[in-house]
Design a protein around this motif. Structure first.
Motif, PDB file in Angstrom:
ATOM      1  N   VAL A 139      -3.199   0.475  -2.412  1.00  0.00           N
ATOM      2  CA  VAL A 139      -3.751   1.135  -1.220  1.00  0.00           C
ATOM      3  C   VAL A 139      -4.972   1.982  -1.558  1.00  0.00           C
ATOM      4  N   SER A 140      -5.643   1.644  -2.623  1.00  0.00           N
ATOM      5  CA  SER A 140      -6.840   2.387  -2.998  1.00  0.00           C
ATOM      6  C   SER A 140      -8.069   1.742  -2.385  1.00  0.00           C
ATOM      7  N   GLY A 141      -9.031   2.566  -2.015  1.00  0.00           N
ATOM      8  CA  GLY A 141     -10.323   2.070  -1.571  1.00  0.00           C
ATOM      9  C   GLY A 141     -10.249   1.136  -0.385  1.00  0.00           C
ATOM     10  N   SER A 142     -11.054   0.057  -0.441  1.00  0.00           N
ATOM     11  CA  SER A 142     -11.169  -0.872   0.676  1.00  0.00           C
ATOM     12  C   SER A 142      -9.951  -1.758   0.841  1.00  0.00           C
ATOM     13  N   VAL A 143      -9.092  -1.833  -0.158  1.00  0.00           N
ATOM     14  CA  VAL A 143      -7.916  -2.698  -0.075  1.00  0.00           C
ATOM     15  C   VAL A 143      -6.938  -2.185   0.978  1.00  0.00           C
ATOM     16  N   ASP A 173      -0.656   6.141   7.872  1.00  0.00           N
ATOM     17  CA  ASP A 173      -1.381   7.368   7.502  1.00  0.00           C
ATOM     18  C   ASP A 173      -0.617   8.144   6.429  1.00  0.00           C
ATOM     19  N   GLN A 174       0.691   8.187   6.573  1.00  0.00           N
ATOM     20  CA  GLN A 174       1.504   8.904   5.587  1.00  0.00           C
ATOM     21  C   GLN A 174       1.499   8.170   4.253  1.00  0.00           C
ATOM     22  N   ILE A 175       1.561   6.840   4.286  1.00  0.00           N
ATOM     23  CA  ILE A 175       1.529   6.052   3.046  1.00  0.00           C
ATOM     24  C   ILE A 175       0.227   6.283   2.298  1.00  0.00           C
ATOM     25  N   LEU A 176      -0.879   6.307   3.027  1.00  0.00           N
ATOM     26  CA  LEU A 176      -2.176   6.519   2.386  1.00  0.00           C
ATOM     27  C   LEU A 176      -2.273   7.918   1.786  1.00  0.00           C
ATOM     28  N   ARG A 177      -1.662   8.895   2.446  1.00  0.00           N
ATOM     29  CA  ARG A 177      -1.672  10.255   1.886  1.00  0.00           C
ATOM     30  C   ARG A 177      -0.814  10.363   0.640  1.00  0.00           C
ATOM     31  N   VAL A 178       0.341   9.697   0.665  1.00  0.00           N
ATOM     32  CA  VAL A 178       1.293   9.823  -0.443  1.00  0.00           C
ATOM     33  C   VAL A 178       0.878   8.976  -1.642  1.00  0.00           C
ATOM     34  N   ALA A 179       0.441   7.744  -1.366  1.00  0.00           N
ATOM     35  CA  ALA A 179       0.209   6.798  -2.466  1.00  0.00           C
ATOM     36  C   ALA A 179      -1.256   6.463  -2.693  1.00  0.00           C
ATOM     37  N   GLY A 180      -2.123   6.839  -1.767  1.00  0.00           N
ATOM     38  CA  GLY A 180      -3.506   6.389  -1.875  1.00  0.00           C
ATOM     39  C   GLY A 180      -4.447   7.351  -2.555  1.00  0.00           C
ATOM     40  N   MET A 181      -3.974   8.503  -2.926  1.00  0.00           N
ATOM     41  CA  MET A 181      -4.845   9.496  -3.544  1.00  0.00           C
ATOM     42  C   MET A 181      -4.719   9.429  -5.070  1.00  0.00           C
ATOM     43  N   GLY A 182      -5.665   8.846  -5.713  1.00  0.00           N
ATOM     44  CA  GLY A 182      -5.613   8.764  -7.170  1.00  0.00           C
ATOM     45  C   GLY A 182      -6.446   7.617  -7.692  1.00  0.00           C
ATOM     46  N   SER A 183      -6.684   7.635  -8.989  1.00  0.00           N
ATOM     47  CA  SER A 183      -7.433   6.579  -9.653  1.00  0.00           C
ATOM     48  C   SER A 183      -6.525   5.376  -9.869  1.00  0.00           C
ATOM     49  N   THR A 184      -6.988   4.192  -9.515  1.00  0.00           N
ATOM     50  CA  THR A 184      -6.156   2.996  -9.569  1.00  0.00           C
ATOM     51  C   THR A 184      -5.723   2.690 -10.991  1.00  0.00           C
TER      52      THR A 184
END
Length: 445
Positions: free
Chosen positions: A283-287, A334-345
């Motif tokens: 869930v990082s970036g454009s993916v 939105d919650q998934i992106l907050r929980v899992a999407g913040m970080g370097s892949t």
């Protein structure tokens, strides 16, 4: 009568109401019994044969009210055909000015219908064609003669000529507006549904990375239709048929108690496995935009795939089943992106988390679906762990949003994962996602 019903069925099909040939024949027979005299009875008779769901019934009611206007039920199809055949030759001799000034609404309506048939107004597909067909109808009804008389009035250069010109302009405007209303009716009946289908087909083949906020409502409807289509296809129970490989032991056992009278043959039946899917999403970036549609599609098919587990990561792997179950989908994403999407892949860390906390979910019945571009910021990709997951699973499917020429470039680890995947394909549109999910579920047939 048959032509009217056939045309109405074409309008239904254009509005995504499924009507088979057998149902069309039944509708014709129903109309032959019901007749056109009682409009409510005719509507009920056709609805019983053509509308098969509440959604189709709503569409049917809208099209019926537009197509079978009360005026069109005052005379039979045969009377209309006779009238058309008698007046078709004379239509070119009717003066449009005299017709419009007569105030005979029935004659004007008949002339408009003949003109609409002459220019094939019912073939309209897009709203942008309304003006074109209206102009063609006016020309068919003698619009050029109105123009000639208008030019003659201008050339008089007198007060009487100006008054005549104003009268002709108003008359031509009235005729044009009536023609537009008639074409608008054709569009509402025949064109609007086809336009909607065209827009849906365009949206299904539009790159998901180019989807805008204004497209989301349509995309949700399309995803729901795809989910329903796949659910119907893959939830059908296979009928047992007397074919395949003979099961000798079971056949002898089945006939031992009756000495083979009658002799019942037992065939070996292949047991159908229930689908089990573990979907792992980058869930990082454009993916992330692609993840939204894949999870929406899969979660819309929970009845077909009840054994479904979803994980999301940018580096740390997060189990998102509870988030999806307890929240509305948009809030859940939105919650998934907050929980899992913040970080370097970091794919290596994600595989490590899967190994330590969730490997027990993977067995011989499991299909692993990975959605990601495989870009791991030059970290350790842990292909050894990925290889072990693939060996335990039934199949491993990798869906990559990037075009194939980009695989293996920069920090992409796709070439190192590819040997352990049952299939690896690019997904850029909703159609691609549908094909991928269909392929997964077909493996359990």
């Amino acid at each position: 009568m048959e032509r009217q019903i056939t045309s109405f069925i074409r309008a239904l099909r254009a509005s995504d109401v499924r009507v088979s040939t057998g149902e069309a024949i039944d509708a014709t027979r129903a109309v032959s019994v019901a007749g056109y005299s009682d409009r409510a009875f005719l509507k009920d008779a056709l609805r019983c044969t053509l509308a098969k769901s509440p959604e189709e019934a709503v569409t049917f009611d809208e099209l019926f009210d537009a197509y079978f206007a009360p005026r069109s039920l005052n005379s039979s199809s045969q009377d209309q055909d006779n009238q058309n055949s008698e007046q078709s030759d004379a239509s070119s001799e009717i003066d449009p000015v005299d017709l419009m000034e007569s105030g005979d609404e029935a004659a004007i309506a008949s002339a408009l219908e003949r003109a609409a048939n002459a220019v094939d107004a019912d073939d309209i597909r897009f709203s942008t064609q309304i003006a074109y067909y209206a102009q063609q109808m006016v020309r068919e009804m003698g619009g050029e003669r109105i123009q000639e008389r208008l030019m003659q009035a201008f050339q008089q250069r007198s007060e009487e000529g100006d008054t005549e010109a104003e009268r002709l302009i108003d008359l031509r405007r009235d005729l044009t507006m009536r023609a537009r209303e008639r074409v608008q009716r054709s569009y509402d009946i025949f064109g609007k549904g086809e336009t909607e289908q065209f827009r849906n087909e365009f949206a299904e083949n539009k790159k998901l990375s180019a989807i805008e906020l204004s497209d989301m409502a349509r995309m949700k409807v399309l995803v729901a239709r795809i989910a329903k289509r796949l659910a119907v296809k893959h939830s059908r129970r296979r009928r047992k048929k007397n074919r395949g490989q003979l099961d000798v032991r079971r056949t002898m056992r089945a006939n031992a108690g009756v000495d083979g009278v009658p002799f019942n043959v037992v065939w070996r039946q292949k047991r159908r496995e229930k689908p089990k899917i573990v979907v792992i999403c980058d869930v990082s970036g454009s993916v992330a935009r692609y993840v939204r549609f894949l999870l929406l599609l899969l979660w819309s098919m929970k009845d077909v795939v009840p054994d479904l587990h979803a994980f999301a990561f940018s580096n740390k792997l997060v189990d998102v089943d509870d988030i999806l179950e307890k929240n509305k989908f948009e809030d859940a994403m939105d919650q998934i992106l907050r929980v899992a999407g913040m970080g370097s892949t970091d794919y290596g860390e994600a595989w490590t988390n899967l190994k330590s906390g969730h490997e027990q979910l993977i067995d011989r019945r499991t299909t692993i679906i990975v959605l990601g571009d495989g870009r791991s910021n030059h970290g350790n990709p842990r292909t050894d762990l990925f290889r072990s997951f693939a060996a335990r699973a039934k199949r491993t499917i990798w869906l990559n949003p990037e075009p194939q020429p980009a695989w293996g470039t920069g920090d992409s680890e796709i070439p190192r994962y590819r040997p352990y995947c049952s299939s690896m394909s690019q997904v850029s549109t909703l159609k691609d996602l549908e094909r991928a999910v269909d392929d997964v579920l077909s493996a359990y047939a």
